[in-house]
Design a protein around this motif. Structure first.
Motif, PDB file in Angstrom:
ATOM      1  N   LEU A   1       0.824  -1.217   0.000  1.00 37.57           N
ATOM      2  CA  LEU A   1       0.000   0.000   0.000  1.00 37.57           C
ATOM      3  C   LEU A   1       0.855   1.264   0.000  1.00 37.57           C
ATOM      4  O   LEU A   1       0.551   2.233  -0.709  1.00 37.57           O
ATOM      5  CB  LEU A   1      -0.936   0.002   1.204  1.00 37.57           C
ATOM      6  CG  LEU A   1      -2.044  -1.063   1.198  1.00 37.57           C
ATOM      7  CD1 LEU A   1      -2.863  -0.985   2.479  1.00 37.57           C
ATOM      8  CD2 LEU A   1      -2.944  -0.893  -0.020  1.00 37.57           C
ATOM      9  N   ALA A   2       1.928   1.262   0.786  1.00 37.21           N
ATOM     10  CA  ALA A   2       2.801   2.439   0.841  1.00 37.21           C
ATOM     11  C   ALA A   2       3.476   2.677  -0.504  1.00 37.21           C
ATOM     12  O   ALA A   2       3.583   3.824  -0.968  1.00 37.21           O
ATOM     13  CB  ALA A   2       3.857   2.252   1.932  1.00 37.21           C
ATOM     14  N   THR A   3       3.923   1.604  -1.147  1.00 31.01           N
ATOM     15  CA  THR A   3       4.566   1.732  -2.452  1.00 31.01           C
ATOM     16  C   THR A   3       3.587   2.273  -3.484  1.00 31.01           C
ATOM     17  O   THR A   3       3.935   3.146  -4.296  1.00 31.01           O
ATOM     18  CB  THR A   3       5.126   0.365  -2.908  1.00 31.01           C
ATOM     19  OG1 THR A   3       6.064  -0.098  -1.930  1.00 31.01           O
ATOM     20  CG2 THR A   3       5.815   0.475  -4.258  1.00 31.01           C
ATOM     21  N   TYR A   4       2.365   1.769  -3.451  1.00 34.80           N
ATOM     22  CA  TYR A   4       1.351   2.273  -4.384  1.00 34.80           C
ATOM     23  C   TYR A   4       1.088   3.757  -4.150  1.00 34.80           C
ATOM     24  O   TYR A   4       1.028   4.550  -5.110  1.00 34.80           O
ATOM     25  CB  TYR A   4       0.036   1.501  -4.220  1.00 34.80           C
ATOM     26  CG  TYR A   4      -1.095   2.099  -5.046  1.00 34.80           C
ATOM     27  CD1 TYR A   4      -1.208   1.798  -6.396  1.00 34.80           C
ATOM     28  CD2 TYR A   4      -2.014   2.981  -4.484  1.00 34.80           C
ATOM     29  CE1 TYR A   4      -2.215   2.362  -7.166  1.00 34.80           C
ATOM     30  CE2 TYR A   4      -3.025   3.551  -5.235  1.00 34.80           C
ATOM     31  CZ  TYR A   4      -3.126   3.230  -6.582  1.00 34.80           C
ATOM     32  OH  TYR A   4      -4.117   3.802  -7.343  1.00 34.80           O
ATOM     33  N   ALA A   5       0.920   4.151  -2.888  1.00 28.35           N
ATOM     34  CA  ALA A   5       0.597   5.539  -2.570  1.00 28.35           C
ATOM     35  C   ALA A   5       1.672   6.504  -3.076  1.00 28.35           C
ATOM     36  O   ALA A   5       1.359   7.530  -3.699  1.00 28.35           O
ATOM     37  CB  ALA A   5       0.410   5.693  -1.064  1.00 28.35           C
TER      38      ALA A   5
END
Length: 423
Positions: A194-198
């Motif tokens: 999720l952090a990488t996507y954000a």
């Protein structure tokens, strides 16, 4: 006497550092493999590493070579049979004219491919499919979509043991059962993904806002041989999961599945072997072999014993602080020497030091996620770079580093927090 002992060690470390720098910077535009092989050759020629020992290092990579050959054969056959063009048409239709929706769709598919086929497979198999999708969508700049393949290949690579061959290296014979693995790494994986996507979504927002995605995309017909290639890739995922469940090496099953798929497709087409063999990126194999030799040389200098001793002492004194520090340190180290040799050294140090599970988990997260900092941090990213260059795209080491400095640290910190701060 100490100086005489130290001098060969310094020379070995220096050559390994220069070879790694050559892989990263590619002076004279020479391929990465050239620098890895030159470094390995220099160690043997200068008498710093016996030829027999160097050959032992090469042989240690056999499982990796088999894995890569199997995946590259399947990818090349799938590309030639139009599987990627067909999948691209479906993806663009599902995007319904939205660049953001296409971005998110590619990210989700990349996550699934990484989890069930490994990060290297994501780089080899998904990257050409994503380029086909961007081309079919007639987007002005395909790079935001291609970058997904590089970053998700590492961010999702510790969901399952098979998601990254480095996982098997770090844990070796001490691989936890799947239920324990999921209990330990499910939350860190979700946070990293999720952090990488954000961060990717935010950094690519301006480019995506300027993109237009075509809606009048014709869906090409998938041939029977293309369907067989696709089924071969899916079947390989099942084979990898089964092999992992039984604690088997992944190289030979992947090679067998890839070879069987290739031969079946070629049999249906009644030819095409020369074209497949010609277009596979074989240069990856000497690159990996060279890296294994460099690791063998570093181990002979005693660096492994030193790391293991320091790790054990720190783990005894402050286990949680050591886990944070080890995870962060190995994440950075992977970008200095590539996560393949770093994972081999770190895994051996973890087993030698017999550290607590949390520290071993933190080291694994650092090995898997840390390479999102630089373009040569992992083999998967190097494979990705090779794949996009084949399509006429390129990303400089500096450009990738600037993006990696934004993407990797928050994902790493959240993943380590998910591992260490939850009971």
């Amino acid at each position: 006497m100490g100086a005489l002992t130290l001098s060969p060690n310094l020379a070995t470390w220096g050559i390994a550092a220069l070879a790694t720098l050559g892989v990263i910077l590619r002076p004279f535009s020479w391929p990465e493999a050239v620098w890895a092989v030159l470094g390995a050759g220099a160690l043997v020629i200068l008498g710093l590493l016996p030829a027999g020992t160097a050959w032992e290092g090469v042989l240690k990579g056999t499982d990796v070579y088999l894995f890569l050959v199997g995946m590259m054969l399947m990818s090349e056959v799938a590309r030639k049979e139009g599987l990627f063009d067909w999948l691209a048409g479906i993806a663009v239709r599902q995007a319904r004219g939205s660049a953001v929706r296409l971005f998110t769709l590619v990210y989700c598919v990349g996550t699934v491919v990484t989890v069930f086929l490994s990060n290297d497979a994501c780089a080899v198999v998904l990257t050409p499919a994503v380029y086909c999708a961007a081309k079919a969508a007639r987007v002005r700049d395909p790079l935001p979509y291609l970058l997904i393949c590089a970053f998700i290949a590492n961010a999702a690579s510790f969901v399952l043991p098979i998601s990254n061959p480095a996982n098997l290296v770090v844990y070796a014979a001490h691989m936890p059962p799947l239920t324990q693995w999921l209990a330990r790494f499910a939350l860190p994986s979700v946070l990293a993904i999720l952090a990488t996507y954000a961060v990717l979504r935010l950094t690519q927002a301006r480019t995506l806002a300027e993109q237009t995605v075509a809606t009048d995309v014709a869906l090409p017909e998938l041939s029977r041989s293309g369907l067989v290639a696709g089924l071969g890739i899916v079947a390989t995922g099942g084979v990898l999961i089964a092999a992992s469940a039984y604690g088997l090496d992944l190289g030979l099953p992947t090679f067998a599945a890839g070879l069987a798929t290739t031969l079946l497709v070629l049999l249906m087409r009644r030819g095409g072997l020369v074209g497949v063999v010609r277009d596979v990126s074989w240069s990856v194999l000497p690159l990996v072999a060279g890296l294994f030799v460099l690791v063998e040389a570093l181990e002979k200098t005693g660096v492994l014993g030193l790391i293991a001793a320091e790790l054990k002492a720190a783990a005894t004194a402050a286990p949680d602080a050591t886990a944070w520090g080890a995870g962060a340190a190995i994440a950075v180290l992977c970008n200095a020497v590539n996560n393949l040799p770093a994972g081999l050294i770190a895994g051996a140090a973890v087993q030698t030091a017999d550290v607590p599970e949390r520290i071993a988990g933190a080291v694994l997260i650092g090995v898997d996620l840390g390479p999102n900092l630089s373009v040569t941090g992992s083999l998967a990213t190097i494979l990705w770079l090779t794949a996009i260059r084949r399509e006429g795209q390129d990303v400089s080491a500096w450009r990738f580093l600037k993006l990696g400095l934004l993407v990797m640290p928050p994902a790493l910190l959240l993943a380590l927090a998910g591992l260490l701060l939850v009971p």
